[in-house]
Design an enzyme around this catalytic site. Structure first.
Site, PDB file in Angstrom:
ATOM      1  N   CYS A  76     -68.650 -24.190 -43.507  1.00  0.00           N
ATOM      2  CA  CYS A  76     -68.271 -22.942 -43.753  1.00  0.00           C
ATOM      3  C   CYS A  76     -66.524 -22.819 -44.024  1.00  0.00           C
ATOM      4  CB  CYS A  76     -68.646 -22.184 -43.442  1.00  0.00           C
ATOM      5  SG  CYS A  76     -70.512 -21.760 -43.320  1.00  0.00           S
ATOM      6  N   ILE A 114     -76.671 -23.138 -46.065  1.00  0.00           N
ATOM      7  CA  ILE A 114     -77.152 -24.708 -45.394  1.00  0.00           C
ATOM      8  C   ILE A 114     -78.690 -24.397 -44.682  1.00  0.00           C
ATOM      9  CG2 ILE A 114     -77.718 -27.147 -44.555  1.00  0.00           C
ATOM     10  CD1 ILE A 114     -75.431 -26.259 -47.445  1.00  0.00           C
ATOM     11  N   ILE A 115     -78.795 -23.801 -44.222  1.00  0.00           N
ATOM     12  CA  ILE A 115     -80.012 -23.084 -43.421  1.00  0.00           C
ATOM     13  C   ILE A 115     -80.040 -21.382 -42.845  1.00  0.00           C
ATOM     14  CG2 ILE A 115     -80.835 -23.113 -41.154  1.00  0.00           C
ATOM     15  CD1 ILE A 115     -79.444 -25.537 -40.466  1.00  0.00           C
ATOM     16  N   ASN A 130     -67.987 -22.931 -38.248  1.00  0.00           N
ATOM     17  CA  ASN A 130     -68.819 -24.186 -38.994  1.00  0.00           C
ATOM     18  C   ASN A 130     -68.741 -24.712 -39.040  1.00  0.00           C
ATOM     19  OD1 ASN A 130     -67.651 -26.094 -41.139  1.00  0.00           O
ATOM     20  ND2 ASN A 130     -65.838 -26.274 -40.217  1.00  0.00           N
ATOM     21  N   GLY A 131     -70.116 -25.341 -39.485  1.00  0.00           N
ATOM     22  CA  GLY A 131     -71.033 -26.385 -38.666  1.00  0.00           C
ATOM     23  C   GLY A 131     -72.407 -26.449 -38.737  1.00  0.00           C
ATOM     24  N   GLU A 132     -72.627 -27.288 -38.305  1.00  0.00           N
ATOM     25  CA  GLU A 132     -74.796 -26.961 -38.200  1.00  0.00           C
ATOM     26  C   GLU A 132     -74.517 -27.676 -35.964  1.00  0.00           C
ATOM     27  OE1 GLU A 132     -75.989 -26.067 -39.755  1.00  0.00           O
ATOM     28  OE2 GLU A 132     -75.093 -26.782 -42.254  1.00  0.00           O
ATOM     29  N   ASP A 150     -79.013 -20.771 -37.045  1.00  0.00           N
ATOM     30  CA  ASP A 150     -78.577 -21.799 -35.920  1.00  0.00           C
ATOM     31  C   ASP A 150     -77.360 -21.279 -35.082  1.00  0.00           C
ATOM     32  OD1 ASP A 150     -76.500 -22.009 -37.675  1.00  0.00           O
ATOM     33  OD2 ASP A 150     -76.556 -24.125 -37.273  1.00  0.00           O
ATOM     34  N   SER A 203     -73.869 -39.800 -43.465  1.00  0.00           N
ATOM     35  CA  SER A 203     -72.820 -40.703 -43.283  1.00  0.00           C
ATOM     36  C   SER A 203     -72.348 -41.617 -41.964  1.00  0.00           C
ATOM     37  CB  SER A 203     -71.560 -40.619 -43.598  1.00  0.00           C
ATOM     38  OG  SER A 203     -71.133 -41.166 -44.590  1.00  0.00           O
TER      39      SER A 203
END
Length: 643
Positions: A2, A55-56, A81-83, A107, A373
């Site tokens: 995000c 995403i989650i 921002n992130g996971e 999360d 990646s």
């Protein structure tokens, strides 16, 4: 994945509706980071803005996210921002130990609850990529943090109007008036960029904007300067493998990678993988397909022979059983996309490989919402050929220092390109003197010719001296890896990975850059990383049962880009001349010297492509963000919310 924005106002300045609208407007500049759901929240001291890429826990976990313990409900407000890949385990532990209660299945609440119960030590428990800002309504402070390796960015600016933090610098530029940001060009940062091909953290090219460094957290209180603390200091060789022999070591590498990929596959949307012709991305894809048998892989190449990894990637995808999608980029497409790409970058990065990354991300987003990646494997496991240099220079270590310096002086009058000149010169230098990190575009002599404001006192040691001090006593390969973690990795590799995928509303995950993977890689002795014939020795051995034989020992190429050829003829050469002739950055760059360099390159009088590219990308950045003479057309492909 995000985009976040936060503004902590000075105590003398109230938060008004106009201020909330200003933050919402500035946040809209990074809508590509989170096109699914915008949001704002404010009280009398802070304004938070957010753009969500779901995403989650798609139906819930909206941000800004409110959370608090039962006795203090809604105490905290988070933009993140992130996971966090171990969020399931964290939530279970927080429930068990503290009776934590959660209203979502995501999360984000795990971050807030962990911070509430464990304080700043919670950061060392997070396995993931993150940059977040957490407002504590009780203590009236904003707590910000970045992940250990700097996978996710966070810019900061403090002025008379308060402090702003954001995922993208353009959003802080959008709040320049409200905050009172100094927008003068930082010439020292420009000189560092020209040498290194990226602006090193914590600098930016705008004097009043900095970056929170990787592995750091900051506390921001109204009316005060941010207080920054480093919480993660990577150490190579801190503890060696103690038992089991070589095979046990390789088995441990395999096991930790399998675990990391499994956790990185957690998502409520489809996960794909980037696949070049190299061992790193192939290993990640081969492990990922165990969790998603319908895995789609993606690669890119160019319409020029010798500059495409497509054939090797296709063979790799076929070998592991993945469906493969390739995007071939023409020179015309390449040139047309440059203004848009630099706008997304925020800061100039002179790595041509980010252009094909932009195109492959755009193609991948048509099929998936998340990709894995292979970034980080080279830094952790010893993958760069330059890491073999200490072996080739080892003989110089036995010579007295005065004799080494004499050999260096003797090399100066030798013609450029003469066999042995470079060896004598580099052998005369200490590691600290010769190794800048995994990139260097200009020598001091070349720099003096291009930058009118060249200052010889601004050197790479501004960036590397403190990092080298931390690694005193380590072996040379470990010291070079340590330098690259703080320079090339976070300044180039992760910036282009974040910016080019987020430009296309695509989340990129990097399983090698996981704390548990680092813990294993950091214990490898140097001879398990570099030999006289190969790099990443232990990793290659560990991956023998996993990756196809045709990539196991293949030379590293990445996504090769034919700028050397294209700057001699065709659309890119024409674009370069036009950029030079139209540039208004003559007070910062010697325009005539750059044009002469392009003339020489066009005539075949040496290969100046990387130096030219470095200056040209700065000129384009300057035209977009300073002159405003170029206004990129920002294409916003409409993707479905969930794939």
């Amino acid at each position: 994945m995000c985009g976040l924005l936060a503004l902590v106002r000075d105590p003398a300045l109230p938060v008004t509706e106009d201020m909330v609208e200003a933050v919402a407007g500035a946040s809209h500049l990074m809508r590509h980071r989170g096109p699914d759901e915008p949001g704002t929240w404010s009280d009398d001291r802070v304004v938070l803005g957010f753009n969500r890429l779901s995403i989650i826990d798609i139906a819930h976990s909206h941000q800004p996210l409110r959370w608090g313990p039962p006795e203090e409900p809604d105490r905290y407000v988070l933009v993140f921002n992130g996971e966090i890949y171990n969020y399931v385990e964290l939530r279970t532990q927080l429930r068990s130990e503290f009776g934590a209660v959660f209203a979502t299945d995501g999360d984000g609440e795990a971050i807030v609850a962990a911070y509430h119960h464990w304080g700043t030590t919670a950061l060392s428990r997070l396995r993931g990529m993150f940059a977040f800002a957490l407002w504590d309504t009780k203590n009236q402070e904003l707590f910000c943090a970045r992940d250990p390796f700097g996978i996710k960015p966070l810019f900061m600016a403090t002025g008379p109007g308060g402090t702003a933090v954001g995922s993208e610098k353009k959003c802080l530029l959008g709040l320049a008036v409200e905050v009172g940001i100094n927008l003068a060009i930082e010439e020292r940062a420009l000189q560092h960029y020209t040498v290194l091909q990226y602006v090193p953290e914590p600098e930016t090219l705008h004097r009043g904007i900095r970056r929170l460094e990787s592995g750091c957290h900051a506390v921001i209180r109204p009316g005060q300067q941010p207080k920054v603390t480093r919480y993660f200091v990577p150490k190579f060789g801190a503890a060696a493998f103690t038992s089991g022999g070589a095979q046990a070591r390789y088995d441990e590498i395999t096991a930790v990678l399998e675990d990391s990929v499994a956790k990185h596959m957690r998502a409520d949307v489809t996960v794909g993988a980037f696949l070049s012709g190299g061992i790193d991305s192939t290993a990640i894809a081969a492990l990922a397909i165990r969790h998603n048998p319908r895995l789609i892989t993606f690669t890119t190449g160019f319409e020029r022979e010798g500059f495409s990894e497509v054939d090797v990637a296709v063979a790799s995808a076929e070998a592991i059983g993945a469906r493969h999608v390739a995007k071939v980029v023409s020179q015309a497409e390449f040139v047309a996309a440059l203004p848009e790409i630099v706008w997304y970058l925020d800061e100039p990065v002179a790595d041509p490989a980010l252009v094909p990354l932009f195109f492959i991300a755009r193609e991948a987003r048509k099929h998936v919402k998340v990709v894995l990646s292979g970034e980080g494997a080279d830094e952790l496991f010893g993958g760069y050929t330059i890491y073999r240099e200490p072996l080739s220079l080892k003989g110089f270590d036995y010579l007295p220092r005065p004799l080494r310096k004499s050999l260096g002086r003797a090399s100066r009058p030798l013609p450029e390109g003469m066999r042995g000149k470079s060896l004598l010169h580099r052998g005369s230098l200490t590691l600290e003197e010769r190794y800048y990190g995994n990139a260097r575009s200009f020598s001091d002599e070349q720099l003096r010719a291009v930058l009118p404001g060249f200052d010889p006192s601004w050197t790479h040691t501004d960036i590397t001296a403190a990092i080298y001090a931390e690694s005193a006593g380590w072996d040379p390969v470990a010291r070079m890896q340590h330098i690259d973690l703080f320079t090339w990795l976070r300044g180039d590799i992760l910036v282009k990975a974040d910016k080019m995928t987020m430009a296309n509303s695509l989340e990129l995950r990097v399983p090698f850059l996981d704390p548990e993977v680092f813990a294993v890689a950091s214990r490898l002795p140097h001879d398990q990383k570099i030999t006289r014939t190969t790099t990443k020795y232990a990793l290659r051995r560990a991956l023998e049962p996993i990756v196809p034989a045709h990539v196991l020992n293949r030379a590293k190429l990445g996504f090769p880009v034919p700028i050397r050829h294209w700057l001699r003829a065709g659309e890119l050469m024409d674009w370069a001349y036009g950029m030079i002739d139209a540039s208004q950055a003559g007070h910062l760059v010697d325009i005539a010297a750059v044009r002469a360099m392009l003339d020489a390159h066009r005539a075949g009088e040496g290969d100046h492509s990387r130096r030219l590219w470095t200056v040209l990308i700065f000129m384009l950045w300057h035209a977009i963000f300073v002159e405003r003479s170029i206004v990129p057309t920002i294409s916003e492909p409409q993707y479905p919310v969930q794939l």
